[in-house]
Design a protein around this motif. Structure first.
Motif, short mmCIF file in Angstrom:
data_model
loop_
_atom_site.label_atom_id
_atom_site.label_comp_id
_atom_site.label_asym_id
_atom_site.label_seq_id
_atom_site.Cartn_x
_atom_site.Cartn_y
_atom_site.Cartn_z
N ARG A 280 0.81 -1.19 0.00
CA ARG A 280 0.00 0.00 0.00
C ARG A 280 0.86 1.26 0.00
O ARG A 280 0.68 2.14 -0.81
CB ARG A 280 -0.86 -0.04 1.25
N GLY B 245 -7.82 -2.56 7.51
CA GLY B 245 -8.02 -3.83 6.81
C GLY B 245 -6.86 -4.81 6.87
O GLY B 245 -7.06 -5.99 7.05
N THR C 41 -17.60 -9.18 4.81
CA THR C 41 -16.42 -8.50 4.28
C THR C 41 -15.31 -8.43 5.34
O THR C 41 -14.13 -8.59 5.04
CB THR C 41 -16.78 -7.05 3.86
N SER D 82 -14.82 -3.17 10.79
CA SER D 82 -13.65 -2.52 10.18
C SER D 82 -13.48 -1.15 10.83
O SER D 82 -14.41 -0.61 11.43
CB SER D 82 -13.83 -2.38 8.67
N SER E 50 -11.45 4.99 9.76
CA SER E 50 -11.22 5.36 8.38
C SER E 50 -10.78 6.82 8.22
O SER E 50 -9.94 7.12 7.37
CB SER E 50 -12.52 5.13 7.60
N CYS F 52 -7.41 7.19 6.18
CA CYS F 52 -7.45 7.91 4.90
C CYS F 52 -6.64 9.20 4.97
O CYS F 52 -5.97 9.58 4.00
CB CYS F 52 -8.89 8.20 4.51
N ARG G 202 -10.27 5.28 -1.42
CA ARG G 202 -11.14 4.10 -1.49
C ARG G 202 -10.33 2.89 -1.03
O ARG G 202 -9.17 2.73 -1.40
CB ARG G 202 -11.62 3.92 -2.94
N LYS G 203 -10.93 2.07 -0.21
CA LYS G 203 -10.29 0.84 0.28
C LYS G 203 -8.92 1.12 0.90
O LYS G 203 -7.94 0.43 0.58
CB LYS G 203 -10.14 -0.17 -0.85
N ARG H 76 -6.28 -1.66 1.90
CA ARG H 76 -6.69 -2.97 1.38
C ARG H 76 -6.26 -3.11 -0.08
O ARG H 76 -5.93 -2.14 -0.73
CB ARG H 76 -8.22 -3.12 1.42
N GLU I 9 -6.56 -0.34 -3.16
CA GLU I 9 -6.63 1.03 -2.64
C GLU I 9 -6.47 2.06 -3.75
O GLU I 9 -5.64 1.89 -4.64
CB GLU I 9 -5.51 1.25 -1.60
N GLN J 156 -17.33 2.39 -0.09
CA GLN J 156 -16.00 2.06 0.46
C GLN J 156 -15.03 3.25 0.36
O GLN J 156 -13.85 3.11 0.62
CB GLN J 156 -15.42 0.85 -0.27
N THR J 157 -15.57 4.39 -0.03
CA THR J 157 -14.74 5.60 -0.17
C THR J 157 -14.94 6.50 1.05
O THR J 157 -16.05 6.60 1.58
CB THR J 157 -15.17 6.38 -1.43
#
Lengths: 259, 259
Positions: free
Chosen positions: A2, B26, B50, B94, B129, B133, B209-210, B213, B216, B234-235
């Protein structure tokens, strides 16, 4: 994998690397494996002494630049200099590196340099205090929330006040970082007075001090009494929204499921 | 140590235990050691498929209750039943268990039971997240921020709209969870139109996004173009404040240091 993708999009190579590392609330157990690995790999560790001491057993034999030596901006400059010389540098922050941490300052300073003189940078997220304290209290952040620092060192008090007022009006759960210091002894009282205008006096307010560290303490109070609870710079305060409740030692904000 | 203290304050003993576990973004590397240990210890694992699939290699030989079997509330009820029977149950989410996760629902359901029929509960925080992010984008959360879910499944759209408007007015950085689904195709456009009233069209807006994971993806756009960027459930979207900037692939909100 990543991070490589990300690094390829970003500038800087040939020099060393700076990893800005969020340690989480404090104990090793609450650190991510990515953070632990980054610390182990680093040749130079830069950070506030309190955070350095949290990871002391992991950083023997590394060069350490703590705050007994320099101010924040100066420490970040030293970190960048080390990386430019080719070193692997770990800048450590408690909680998440990107929430009132060092990630921003490092990037601001690196991005001011000419592209060819920039070290690579990677930001490693950690569990921030909002989430660590929420977990200790129960589940106060299950609906929309606002994170506000009450420190007026870098943000004018008028803007902080405005944000508290708007967050209260929007029925956001509120997470207050840096709620109190000697110079700002009445700031929690000011927040209480603003929030009391729109939220019930019985709204639960959670106080967590030193989450996940030796000496952790937890208290669930109410909006009308929140200015009487002991708090300091190591305390995080969570003010519930209009639907939050406290019961049997837990503080919960319902997500809205019909049960 | 820390969690024992908390458990002693809370109700429930003699039965099993439910740990509501935040997995982080993730990958195993972004999980805390406390979360990993809780998963290893669990006899029953409950969660959305998931998330179950993210930790599949860790949970062989455990009983698994996924969403092919039941709805969210029903899954949580099953988790509690297993714990009341004396089992060690891990409910996995998650990100952070306490941010739009299962921590609240589990506590709401447990606290509805008579004290003597409650299992013990522990909430284990993870990297949410917003932070994961932010780290991929750079340092967009260095000043006060608001976290808002655009899903109107459990919160009326009028309230979401009000929160976006107030957060924009307060110059909060905004983190949008669940920004788009087929049924809510134009919600990001609605947000853009509200925020454009008070913030410059060139304000950076990050899309991740992702995060962490496989698959990504990262994009830094601007406020005026944010409705044209591909996004789904997922964003996570981060809208900068009036001082945020984008440069050479990074998005940064200055904390306010003079440099």
């Amino acid at each position: 994998m990543r991070k490589n993708e990300v690094q390829q999009n970003h500038t800087g190579s040939g020099h060393g690397i700076i990893k800005v590392i969020g340690l989480g609330p404090g104990s090793f157990e609450d650190m991510t494996e990515r953070a632990a690995e980054a610390i182990r790999e680093s040749e130079v560790i830069v950070g506030y002494n309190t955070y350095i001491s949290l990871i002391r057993p992991m950083i023997e034999n590394k060069k350490i630049i703590g705050n007994d030596m320099r101010e924040e901006v100066e420490r970040c400059r030293l970190a960048i200099e080390e990386a430019v010389l080719g070193k692997k540098v770990g800048v450590v922050c408690s909680g998440d590196a990107g929430v009132y941490g060092m990630a921003g300052l490092i990037l601001e300073l690196v991005l001011k340099r000419p592209q060819e003189e920039r070290p690579r940078v990677e930001i490693i997220a950690g569990v921030t205090s909002a989430n660590a304290c929420a977990a200790v209290l129960g589940a106060p952040l299950m609906n929309d929330f606002a994170v506000i620092s009450l420190s007026d060192y870098l943000t004018p008090w008028e803007l902080i006040e405005k944000r508290v007022r708007l967050a209260a009006e929007g029925d956001f759960v509120m997470v207050l970082y840096n709620p109190k210091s000697r110079k700002r002894a009445d700031y929690l009282e000011r927040v209480k007075n603003m929030v009391m205008k729109v939220r019930s006096p019985g709204t639960p307010v959670g106080f967590v001090r030193k989450a996940g560290r030796a000496g952790e303490s937890v208290e669930i109070s109410t909006l009308e009494n929140m200015d009487k609870v002991q708090a300091d710079m190591q305390t995080t305060v969570i003010i519930g929204n209009s639907r939050s409740f406290a019961k049997d030692g837990w503080m919960v904000t319902p997500r809205g499921y019909h049960i």
